[in-house]
Design a protein around this motif. Structure first.
Motif, PDB file in Angstrom:
ATOM      1  N   ASP A 169      -8.915  -0.862   4.176  1.00  0.00           N
ATOM      2  CA  ASP A 169      -9.471  -2.345   3.656  1.00  0.00           C
ATOM      3  C   ASP A 169      -9.492  -3.447   4.918  1.00  0.00           C
ATOM      4  OD1 ASP A 169      -9.199  -1.322   1.148  1.00  0.00           O
ATOM      5  OD2 ASP A 169      -7.452  -2.209   0.516  1.00  0.00           O
ATOM      6  N   TYR A 172       1.010  -1.221  -0.019  1.00  0.00           N
ATOM      7  CA  TYR A 172       0.107   0.153   0.110  1.00  0.00           C
ATOM      8  C   TYR A 172       0.829   1.352  -0.103  1.00  0.00           C
ATOM      9  CZ  TYR A 172      -4.203  -2.811   1.088  1.00  0.00           C
ATOM     10  OH  TYR A 172      -4.920  -3.843   1.207  1.00  0.00           O
ATOM     11  N   GLY A 178     -12.836  -2.853   5.831  1.00  0.00           N
ATOM     12  CA  GLY A 178     -13.757  -3.579   4.909  1.00  0.00           C
ATOM     13  C   GLY A 178     -13.504  -4.936   4.550  1.00  0.00           C
ATOM     14  N   GLN A 204     -10.985  -6.609   3.091  1.00  0.00           N
ATOM     15  CA  GLN A 204     -10.061  -7.021   1.796  1.00  0.00           C
ATOM     16  C   GLN A 204      -8.902  -7.403   2.165  1.00  0.00           C
ATOM     17  OE1 GLN A 204     -11.762  -3.841   1.688  1.00  0.00           O
ATOM     18  NE2 GLN A 204     -13.307  -4.819   0.325  1.00  0.00           N
ATOM     19  N   ILE A 205      -8.215  -7.277   3.475  1.00  0.00           N
ATOM     20  CA  ILE A 205      -7.281  -8.031   4.059  1.00  0.00           C
ATOM     21  C   ILE A 205      -7.707  -8.221   5.446  1.00  0.00           C
ATOM     22  CG2 ILE A 205      -5.387  -6.767   2.632  1.00  0.00           C
ATOM     23  CD1 ILE A 205      -4.842  -4.807   4.843  1.00  0.00           C
ATOM     24  N   ASP A 206      -6.624  -9.456   6.063  1.00  0.00           N
ATOM     25  CA  ASP A 206      -6.966 -10.016   7.366  1.00  0.00           C
ATOM     26  C   ASP A 206      -6.241  -9.219   8.321  1.00  0.00           C
ATOM     27  OD1 ASP A 206      -8.846 -12.275   6.347  1.00  0.00           O
ATOM     28  OD2 ASP A 206      -7.285 -12.432   5.179  1.00  0.00           O
TER      29      ASP A 206
END
Length: 321
Positions: free
Chosen positions: A192, A183, A195, A197-199
């Motif tokens: 993210d 990023y 949201g 999108q990543i853990d």
């Protein structure tokens, strides 16, 4: 005749001694710029502004904080390298810019040791592994177990050496098949994470402090040698994987050739700032563990830190970009 020569030499020496403090006292006589090689609102930016406010009050000169993010700190760092070495431009230097980047990039447009004079440190910090509030992972073992049970299904984000290296070390030490996404800044990572999108991500203490306190993120492990005072119940990574300690730092560096009197004067201002109760409190609340070093010690520290990051990066198996 000999007495006359001795008297002349003594007068010359006295003249030199009298001139040195005067020269240092005249600095700064115009605005000073501190270049931050990362985005506005981040840990380095807030730390730079805290010190800039202190320096401005002490010197009665304007201190400008200029954010120059990009390429893992390379853009801003290279800008300072190319600035006049007149004592009016400084770099808010970090472990990324001065220690890790030489081993993360195949071609670096600057040499952190040859192109810069290391001025002084403000403090050190670790990183904290964070997940979203709604994440099913409440501990590092839970995350590791899920990653092992579902290879290739757990993702992490990184934006600097302090976030990339701990994630890669975890991957290597735990034998995980996980992928990371690069990023431009930590703000995008936080978005993210929330949201889904990543853990998970490793985020520096300074950036994570407000997010964790505000319940925007949940902490599951820290890379410091001991638990962070703000989160005493959050385990260290070394409690799971012995020797897993990764620390970063923030300080000031200047273009090579910056006058010695200015370097020493700025180092004293850094020490005064760290000792000032108000400034120290602000830095601590940002997540920094304030420290002070003289110029010689800080220069050695930066060299030593380069060796530490070289080893961490090698262990993590990160190939230079």
């Amino acid at each position: 005749m000999k007495s006359h020569k001795k008297l002349s030499a003594l007068l010359v020496m006295c003249g030199v001694c009298a001139m040195a403090p005067a020269g240092a006292a005249e600095w700064p006589d115009r605005p000073v710029t501190i270049v931050v090689p990362s985005a506005a609102g981040g840990a380095a930016d807030l730390t730079a502004r805290t010190f800039a406010q202190f320096l401005g009050a002490r010197t009665r000169q304007s201190v400008v904080v200029e954010d120059r993010p990009g390429a893992g700190g390379i853009v801003g760092t290279n800008a300072v390298k190319s600035a006049p070495a007149d004592g009016y431009t400084f770099l808010l230097s970090t472990n990324s810019t001065q220690a890790a980047n030489p081993y993360l990039y195949k071609s670096l447009p600057y040499d952190p040791l040859k192109d810069f004079r290391q001025v002084g440190i403000l403090g050190t910090f670790g990183s904290v592994a964070v997940v979203a509030p709604a994440s099913p992972f409440h501990s590092m073992p839970q995350l590791v177990d899920a990653a092992k049970q579902h290879p290739g299904k757990v993702f992490y984000g990184y934006y600097s050496s302090s976030s990339q290296v701990p994630s890669a070390l975890l991957k290597a030490r735990a034998g995980l098949q996980i992928d990371g996404a690069a990023y431009k800044n930590v703000t995008q990572i936080i978005t993210d994470l929330r949201g889904g999108q990543i853990d998970f991500a490793f985020v520096d203490y300074l950036t994570a402090m407000g997010q964790i306190d505000g319940k925007g993120l949940r902490a599951i492990a820290v890379t410091g040698e001991a638990p962070h005072p703000a989160w005493p119940d959050v385990p260290t990574m070394s409690s799971y994987y012995p020797g897993f300690v990764v620390l970063g730092w923030l300080g000031l560096s200047a273009p090579a050739g910056t006058p010695e009197a200015v370097v020493q004067a700025m180092n004293r201002y850094l020490a005064e700032a760290v000792d000032d109760p108000e400034v120290r409190g602000k830095l601590t609340r940002l997540g920094l563990q304030p420290q002070r070093m003289d110029v010689a010690r800080f220069e050695s520290f930066v060299r030593e830190d380069g060796e530490r990051w070289k080893q961490w990066i090698a262990t993590a198996g990160i190939a230079p970009q």
